[in-house]
Design a protein around this motif. Sequence first.
Motif, PDB file in Angstrom:
ATOM      1  N   GLU A  67       4.215  -1.356  -6.095  1.00 62.03           N
ATOM      2  CA  GLU A  67       4.087  -2.332  -5.014  1.00 62.03           C
ATOM      3  C   GLU A  67       2.658  -2.414  -4.502  1.00 62.03           C
ATOM      4  O   GLU A  67       2.268  -3.411  -3.919  1.00 62.03           O
ATOM      5  N   LYS A  68       1.874  -1.336  -4.686  1.00 65.39           N
ATOM      6  CA  LYS A  68       0.485  -1.284  -4.224  1.00 65.39           C
ATOM      7  C   LYS A  68       0.332  -1.790  -2.796  1.00 65.39           C
ATOM      8  O   LYS A  68      -0.429  -2.712  -2.526  1.00 65.39           O
ATOM      9  N   PRO A  69       1.059  -1.222  -1.846  1.00 66.33           N
ATOM     10  CA  PRO A  69       0.955  -1.697  -0.468  1.00 66.33           C
ATOM     11  C   PRO A  69      -0.383  -1.318   0.142  1.00 66.33           C
ATOM     12  O   PRO A  69      -1.041  -0.363  -0.278  1.00 66.33           O
ATOM     13  N   LEU A  70      -0.773  -2.072   1.144  1.00 63.91           N
ATOM     14  CA  LEU A  70      -1.988  -1.788   1.895  1.00 63.91           C
ATOM     15  C   LEU A  70      -1.579  -1.105   3.194  1.00 63.91           C
ATOM     16  O   LEU A  70      -0.793  -1.649   3.973  1.00 63.91           O
ATOM     17  N   ILE A  71      -2.105   0.099   3.417  1.00 64.86           N
ATOM     18  CA  ILE A  71      -1.700   0.903   4.564  1.00 64.86           C
ATOM     19  C   ILE A  71      -2.873   1.070   5.521  1.00 64.86           C
ATOM     20  O   ILE A  71      -3.952   1.510   5.114  1.00 64.86           O
TER      21      ILE A  71
END
Length: 346
Positions: A8-12
């Motif tokens: 998913e490569k989320p941005l946190i």
Amino acid sequence: MDSIKFNEKPLILITGIAGFIGFHLGVLLLDKSYQVIGVDNLNMYYDSKLKEDRLKKLQRHDNFTFHKIDLKDKLSVDAIFRNCKPDYVINLAAQAGVRYSIENPYAYVDSNLIGFMNILEACRDYPVKHLLYASSSSVYGGNKLAPFSTNQNVDHPVSLYAATKKSNELMAHAYSHIYRIPTTGLRFFTVYGPWGRPDMAYFSFTKDILQGKSIKVFNHGKMERDFTYIDDIVEGIYKLIGRPPVANEEWDESKDDLSTSFAPYKIYNIGNNQPVQLMKFINVLEEKIGKEAEKIYMDMQPGDVLRTYADVSDLERDINFKPGTSIEEGLGKFVEWYKEYYNVEK
């Protein structure tokens, strides 16, 4: 089990990234190839060099971006959300310290109330999948029933710091209800370990013992704390990121857990579930340092509590996780780091 699927490569977004917990969480997420945006105001509450050195380690990662901003600056907070559009937000920025809140109360209003309000508003305007935020075991205040459960009433704080953390939980609940923002509050219990905060007792004890100075032992060492090692703290946070709370439309305060709600809202304790008397903690620290401390025994300080003790049963139930690092192991790692960082001869 992983908190979020890697593909998913989320941005946190992590606020307070140069702080103790923020730094360790950033390292964990970056090592797992997540994209991390860190913000911090790099204030002078304690030695800024320690914060800068933490930041340097984080900046070695290509998937890390840093922005120096103060959360009470709403325009800057909004700009970060507007330009970066984070998927998940972990708010760890806060003015910490119980005793310091007696001397500098307005610092807590600026950071813990106004700053948190700006984060909530940004999450409202630029929707996120989950907002996690730092609360504190201090919210239990004068509670006598142990272990401290998230199902207990916490309306009797004994410090302004505790009152601001309880306020954060109330503010988060309001925004979860009105705007359906999934929020999770994390009540941390006496966090310690490498790269820690110099204002914490174990850190200053180590410094003074090594320098041959006396240490102040409050309440004659008869306090108990649920000392929780930093790796356990960040592992708990990590496992909760991808588990946003779900509203319980049938929620009934007369029978349901007070840490849940008719809103997408949840509160967890993250503690070692094993309180240790302060004198034992000092004795283990002396053993790891290899030197006995000269002790000055003092009365209880305003704002302090006699005991903290976390009930972590819902943490175990929901993510199959329970902190478990012993103080012997944790203090051993801390002393080893301290001597290396400050070039103390072993």
